[in-house]
Each structure stands twice: as structure tokens, then as C-alpha cells.
Motif scaffolding. Structure first.
Motif, PDB file in Angstrom:
ATOM      1  N   HIS A 119      45.499  59.736  58.130  1.00 38.40           N
ATOM      2  CA  HIS A 119      47.409  59.674  58.924  1.00 38.40           C
ATOM      3  C   HIS A 119      48.433  59.692  57.399  1.00 38.40           C
ATOM      4  N   ASN A 120      49.436  60.062  57.914  1.00 40.79           N
ATOM      5  CA  ASN A 120      49.618  60.460  56.820  1.00 40.79           C
ATOM      6  C   ASN A 120      50.670  59.216  55.940  1.00 40.79           C
ATOM      7  N   LYS A 121      51.215  57.879  56.043  1.00 42.70           N
ATOM      8  CA  LYS A 121      50.811  57.159  55.102  1.00 42.70           C
ATOM      9  C   LYS A 121      50.145  57.180  54.146  1.00 42.70           C
ATOM     10  N   SER A 122      49.023  56.981  54.795  1.00 44.66           N
ATOM     11  CA  SER A 122      47.488  56.101  54.481  1.00 44.66           C
ATOM     12  C   SER A 122      47.352  57.462  53.653  1.00 44.66           C
ATOM     13  N   GLN A 123      47.568  58.659  54.102  1.00 45.08           N
ATOM     14  CA  GLN A 123      47.165  60.328  52.894  1.00 45.08           C
ATOM     15  C   GLN A 123      48.345  58.734  51.395  1.00 45.08           C
ATOM     16  N   ALA A 124      49.379  59.370  51.904  1.00 44.26           N
ATOM     17  CA  ALA A 124      50.313  58.949  50.774  1.00 44.26           C
ATOM     18  C   ALA A 124      50.380  57.819  50.430  1.00 44.26           C
ATOM     19  N   LEU A 125      49.376  56.591  50.371  1.00 44.89           N
ATOM     20  CA  LEU A 125      48.788  55.582  49.966  1.00 44.89           C
ATOM     21  C   LEU A 125      48.052  55.555  48.985  1.00 44.89           C
ATOM     22  N   LEU A 126      46.646  56.511  49.355  1.00 43.52           N
ATOM     23  CA  LEU A 126      45.543  57.033  48.529  1.00 43.52           C
ATOM     24  C   LEU A 126      46.685  57.721  47.658  1.00 43.52           C
ATOM     25  N   GLU A 127      46.985  58.337  47.588  1.00 45.61           N
ATOM     26  CA  GLU A 127      47.808  59.793  46.184  1.00 45.61           C
ATOM     27  C   GLU A 127      48.447  58.560  45.489  1.00 45.61           C
ATOM     28  N   GLU A 128      49.164  57.426  46.108  1.00 48.31           N
ATOM     29  CA  GLU A 128      49.713  55.940  45.310  1.00 48.31           C
ATOM     30  C   GLU A 128      48.945  55.572  44.709  1.00 48.31           C
ATOM     31  N   LEU A 129      47.712  54.951  44.966  1.00 50.04           N
ATOM     32  CA  LEU A 129      46.466  54.123  44.752  1.00 50.04           C
ATOM     33  C   LEU A 129      45.735  55.049  43.157  1.00 50.04           C
ATOM     34  N   ARG A 130      45.487  56.316  43.491  1.00 47.78           N
ATOM     35  CA  ARG A 130      45.237  57.228  42.595  1.00 47.78           C
ATOM     36  C   ARG A 130      46.113  57.041  41.337  1.00 47.78           C
ATOM     37  N   ARG A 131      47.126  57.676  41.239  1.00 47.91           N
ATOM     38  CA  ARG A 131      48.541  57.382  40.531  1.00 47.91           C
ATOM     39  C   ARG A 131      47.870  56.500  39.496  1.00 47.91           C
ATOM     40  N   THR A 132      48.009  54.530  40.576  1.00 49.68           N
ATOM     41  CA  THR A 132      48.327  53.620  39.472  1.00 49.68           C
ATOM     42  C   THR A 132      46.996  53.409  38.714  1.00 49.68           C
ATOM     43  N   ASN A 228      38.833  47.722  61.612  1.00 49.75           N
ATOM     44  CA  ASN A 228      36.830  47.241  61.109  1.00 49.75           C
ATOM     45  C   ASN A 228      36.619  46.689  59.748  1.00 49.75           C
ATOM     46  N   SER A 229      37.101  46.868  59.196  1.00 53.75           N
ATOM     47  CA  SER A 229      37.321  47.082  57.164  1.00 53.75           C
ATOM     48  C   SER A 229      38.042  47.512  56.383  1.00 53.75           C
ATOM     49  N   ALA A 230      37.854  47.272  55.237  1.00 52.09           N
ATOM     50  CA  ALA A 230      38.396  47.514  54.661  1.00 52.09           C
ATOM     51  C   ALA A 230      38.835  49.415  53.576  1.00 52.09           C
ATOM     52  N   ASP A 231      38.286  50.038  54.375  1.00 54.98           N
ATOM     53  CA  ASP A 231      37.994  51.281  54.008  1.00 54.98           C
ATOM     54  C   ASP A 231      39.464  52.232  54.658  1.00 54.98           C
ATOM     55  N   ILE A 232      39.873  52.778  53.699  1.00 54.69           N
ATOM     56  CA  ILE A 232      41.610  53.245  54.432  1.00 54.69           C
ATOM     57  C   ILE A 232      41.198  54.888  55.615  1.00 54.69           C
ATOM     58  N   ASN A 233      40.013  54.909  55.819  1.00 50.87           N
ATOM     59  CA  ASN A 233      40.138  56.007  57.016  1.00 50.87           C
ATOM     60  C   ASN A 233      39.966  55.285  58.681  1.00 50.87           C
ATOM     61  N   ASN A 234      40.586  53.757  57.833  1.00 45.31           N
ATOM     62  CA  ASN A 234      41.228  53.100  58.729  1.00 45.31           C
ATOM     63  C   ASN A 234      42.479  53.288  59.478  1.00 45.31           C
ATOM     64  N   ASN A 235      43.114  54.183  58.711  1.00 44.35           N
ATOM     65  CA  ASN A 235      44.681  54.493  59.166  1.00 44.35           C
ATOM     66  C   ASN A 235      45.772  53.179  59.028  1.00 44.35           C
ATOM     67  N   HIS A 236      45.575  52.201  58.203  1.00 45.56           N
ATOM     68  CA  HIS A 236      45.898  50.951  58.662  1.00 45.56           C
ATOM     69  C   HIS A 236      47.578  51.067  58.740  1.00 45.56           C
ATOM     70  N   LEU A 237      48.650  51.884  57.939  1.00 47.97           N
ATOM     71  CA  LEU A 237      49.764  51.604  57.913  1.00 47.97           C
ATOM     72  C   LEU A 237      50.260  52.506  58.881  1.00 47.97           C
ATOM     73  N   ASP A 238      49.406  53.475  58.582  1.00 46.17           N
ATOM     74  CA  ASP A 238      49.538  54.331  60.265  1.00 46.17           C
ATOM     75  C   ASP A 238      49.323  53.321  61.412  1.00 46.17           C
ATOM     76  N   VAL A 239      48.922  53.208  61.271  1.00 43.70           N
ATOM     77  CA  VAL A 239      48.697  52.343  63.031  1.00 43.70           C
ATOM     78  C   VAL A 239      49.897  50.892  63.483  1.00 43.70           C
ATOM     79  N   LEU A 240      50.699  51.277  62.374  1.00 46.24           N
ATOM     80  CA  LEU A 240      51.590  49.721  62.443  1.00 46.24           C
ATOM     81  C   LEU A 240      53.155  50.400  63.085  1.00 46.24           C
ATOM     82  N   ASP A 241      53.106  52.068  63.401  1.00 43.97           N
ATOM     83  CA  ASP A 241      54.277  53.145  63.884  1.00 43.97           C
ATOM     84  C   ASP A 241      53.878  53.037  65.380  1.00 43.97           C
ATOM     85  N   TYR A 242      52.920  52.737  66.136  1.00 46.67           N
ATOM     86  CA  TYR A 242      52.516  52.654  67.124  1.00 46.67           C
ATOM     87  C   TYR A 242      52.643  50.605  67.802  1.00 46.67           C
TER      88      TYR A 242
END
Length: 398
Positions: A119-132, A228-242
């Protein structure tokens, strides 16, 4: 007697699979191999490491050629160097038991089952991690490129090439039988012309879980499990929106982050959740033994899983069988499967609010979910899966 080779890795549930296979030792001998160019592997999860041989890809092929194996069970396609697949003797039937990452995230840029995972925030975080990660000097980049080029030329065999679409697809043609976690995954794979494997049913289970199984409605806690894990597919940041505007007073929020992703990601999510929830949040950053983790799950009354692909099924089903109320992404493979089976589950996007958080499943709903789980999770049913595969192999030998 049948003889089957298993390709595995040091994973937390493999001990259970060995115990599961051992219950059929009168019908079949199972051998276990980790395929690796590195022989000095330190086992982190498995306690039955003495049952495992660590072999190079070439050694594996030599063993398969010299011994009379009826089948090769590949537990997760990525645990086999795929450019060695077509070296497997033709007499050996190849079974691919997909775990999820090997079909939804591989090959890296062209996943075999292509669905939006982030989802949107997790995708943005992934791109930020890659840039770092990519913030290095031009000279460092140049050195890495040269090193990678030399490695590709000199050490071709020692690379798995599993992210190369042509290698992946060619390996798929060597598979005779396939089992995904959910039946609908087989239908998704059938859309590929090179996929011609027949469907079988294989389950990951642990005989210890069959003990003292009943349909009594247990006492459950009030805490909330997220992911269930530290896999980004959990979409942790996007969960917070709900979860905004919802009061979690009197509950602990448990966030497992001890495996499945990078420490950087785990720490980022832990900080975000600590900031959001304050001292009610428990971020699990260190690995917890299975018994301790299941004890922790007994304190949970609500589970939230925002994956889009099939994932976290062990956690989900453990919670379902004990009457925990679950909120999943309504667009996910998980949600579609469990709804189709008939479980009482809910949509995070449309059903989650203060009232639904505070309202547990009824006793009738809890009992319904427990009976559904028990229908396919008892000893006789699970053993039948193995015996059906054995019958298939024995019929082909006649």
C-alpha cells in the motif's frame, strides 16, 4: 518402500515437518538436504539438525543420480538453485511446495504471480530504504559493478540465478507436481504456458498441535496482534491509517518483528508503532521460541493482518481455531480464501472501528471457526495428504 529427498532450510517449522513425515516411516524414508556452497551453517531454528545434510548443488545432483529416489520435495522453490533443476534425473518426480515469496516476490522484477503487494506508505518506505542503501560514492558503485561482473563470469555456478525470469521459467517446466498454501494459487499458476505440473495437496503441520484438540471455546485475552513478521508485505505503516481515533486502552498491541525482514525495517516499524501507541505497544524484535510465542498468542483477542498475498497463515489459523477476531485486507489472497471456506473474518478497510474492536466473536462464531479448522487439521486428515502422494508415486512405479 519409497525414498524421498527433501530440500529445506533452517526454518522454525521444519522440525514439525520431520516429525510429520516420521509418522509414515513404514511407507517412506525421507532424507533432508540444505543446498549451499557454504558448509559451515549455524542452525538457529531447527533442533533436528542432525537429520540434515549440507551439500553443494553439484553434490546434490550426484546423490540424486547415485541413489534410488522416487521424488524430490522442494520446500520453497528458492531453496534450490534453479539453474540446476534440469540436471535432476528424469526418473525422479519433482514436487514444488510453494511458500509465498517464491511465487509472489520472485523473480524480483517480474513476480510469477503479479499482484500489488504494498500500500502507499509501505511503498514509499521501501523506496526510501532503497535510496538510503544506494547513497554511496560513484567510485564505490563502480567497484561494486566490477566485482559483480567478475563474479558473474568466474562464479556463475555459485550464483542461484533465481531472479532471472528465463531461468525461473525453465525450472518451472521441470516440476511434475505443485502444492500451494491455498488451492486458488494453483489456478493462478496455470495461466503460465510453461507450467504443466499437476496439483497435489501438501500441508505444513506439527503433530504436537494435534494433541488435546477439541472444540471447547477457550478463554482468550484482550490484546491486539498486528502482522506476523518484519516483512514489508505486512504493510505496517498503512495499518496505522485504519487505527486512528480508536482507543486501545486496557489492551497491549503486539507487533512481531523478529524475522522475515531487515533489522533496519524492523527498527523503523518499532519506532513508528511506539510513537503511535506509546507504552501499550510491545515490539518483538528478538526471536521467541515457539512455545513462548504461542503462549503470547493466547493473550490475543484481535488479530490484524494487512498482507495482500498469501502470508501469515500459521498465525491466522492458530488464532482462528481459538476464537480470535481477525481483520484482514479485503483485497488479499488470504481474505478471499478464508471467506470462501466459510470462516467468520472481517475487512480491515470497512469493518474496523471502536465497536468492532471491543465486540468479540459470539460463542457460535468461535465454535464455527474452530470446527472448520478441525475439519482439515486433525491427524487422520493431514496424514491422508501424505498417503495420497505415496499412492501416486507407487502407482507410477507399477
Amino acid at each position: 518402500m519409497l525414498h524421498i529427498a527433501n530440500i529445506i532450510r533452517d526454518q522454525k517449522f521444519i522440525d514439525g515437518q520431520i516429525a510429520y513425515h516420521d509418522l509414515t516411516s513404514d511407507k517412506c524414508q525421507h532424507d533432508y538436504f540444505i543446498v549451499s556452497w557454504e558448509k559451515n551453517i549455524v542452525f538457529k531454528y531447527m533442533k533436528k539438525s542432525e537429520r540434515v545434510r549440507i551439500v553443494t548443488p553439484d553434490e546434490l545432483i550426484d546423490i540424486l543420480e547415485k541413489h534410488t529416489y522416487d521424488a524430490l520435495f522442494i520446500h520453497n522453490f528458492l531453496y534450490m538453485p534453479l539453474h540446476y533443476m534440469w540436471k535432476i534425473p528424469a526418473s525422479i518426480k519433482v514436487f514444488w511446495f510453494a511458500w509465498g515469496y517464491d511465487i509472489y516476490n520472485t523473480p524480483k522484477d517480474h513476480p510469477y504471480i503479479s499482484i500489488p503487494l504494498l500500500h502507499n506508505k509501505s511503498q514509499a518506505l521501501l523506496e526510501e530504504l532503497r535510496r538510503t542503501q544506494n547513497k554511496v560514492s560513484d567510485f564505490t558503485k563502480f567497484k561494486r559493478e566490477i566485482k559483480a561482473y567478475i563474479k558473474k563470469i568466474v562464479q556463475y555456478k555459485r550464483q542461484d540465478h533465481n531472479d532471472e525470469p528465463s531461468v525461473y521459467k525453465k525450472a518451472v517446466t521441470r516440476v511434475d507436481y505443485f502444492s500451494g498454501v491455498f488451492p486458488l494459487e494453483y489456478n493462478l499458476l496455470k495461466e503460465h504456458p510453461e507450467f504443466h505440473a499437476k496439483r497435489v495437496v501438501y500441508e505444513y503441520t506439527n503433530p504436537a498441535d494435534w494433541e488435546n484438540i477439541d472444540t471447547e471455546i477457550p478463554e482468550i485475552g484482550h490484546n491486539v496482534l498486528i502482522g506476523n513478521s518484519a516483512d514489508i508485505n505486512n504493510n505496517h505503516l498503512d495499518v496505522l491509517d485504519y487505527l486512528k481515533g480508536v482507543n486501545f486502552s486496557g489492551k497491549k498491541v503486539i507487533v512481531p518483528l523478529s524475522y522475515g525482514g531487515s533489522k533496519h525495517y524492523a527498527n523503523t516499524i518499532a519506532q513508528a508503532y511506539d510513537h503511535f501507541f506509546g507504552n501499550v505497544c510491545i515490539s518483538l524484535l528478538d526471536y521467541m521460541p515457539r512455545e513462548d510465542y504461542f503462549k503470547l498468542l493466547s493473550s490475543v483477542g484481535v488479530g490484524i493482518f494487512f498482507h495482500e498475498r498469501q502470508q501469515a497463515t500459521c498465525n491466522i489459523e492458530e488464532l482462528l481455531r481459538h476464537g480470535v477476531k481477525l481483520f484482514l485486507s479485503e483485497t488479499s489472497i488470504n481474505y478471499k480464501h478464508y471467506k470462501s471456506v466459510g470462516y467468520h473474518i472481517y475487512s480491515l478497510q470497512h469493518d474496523f472501528n471502536q465497536h468492532t474492536l471491543e465486540t468479540p466473536l459470539t460463542d457460535e462464531q468461535k465454535l464455527h471457526n474452530a470446527k472448520l479448522w478441525l475439519k482439515t487439521s486433525n491427524k487422520e486428515y493431514r496424514l491422508k495428504y501424505l498417503y495420497d502422494i505415496y499412492d501416486l508415486l507407487n502407482n507410477q512405479k507399477q
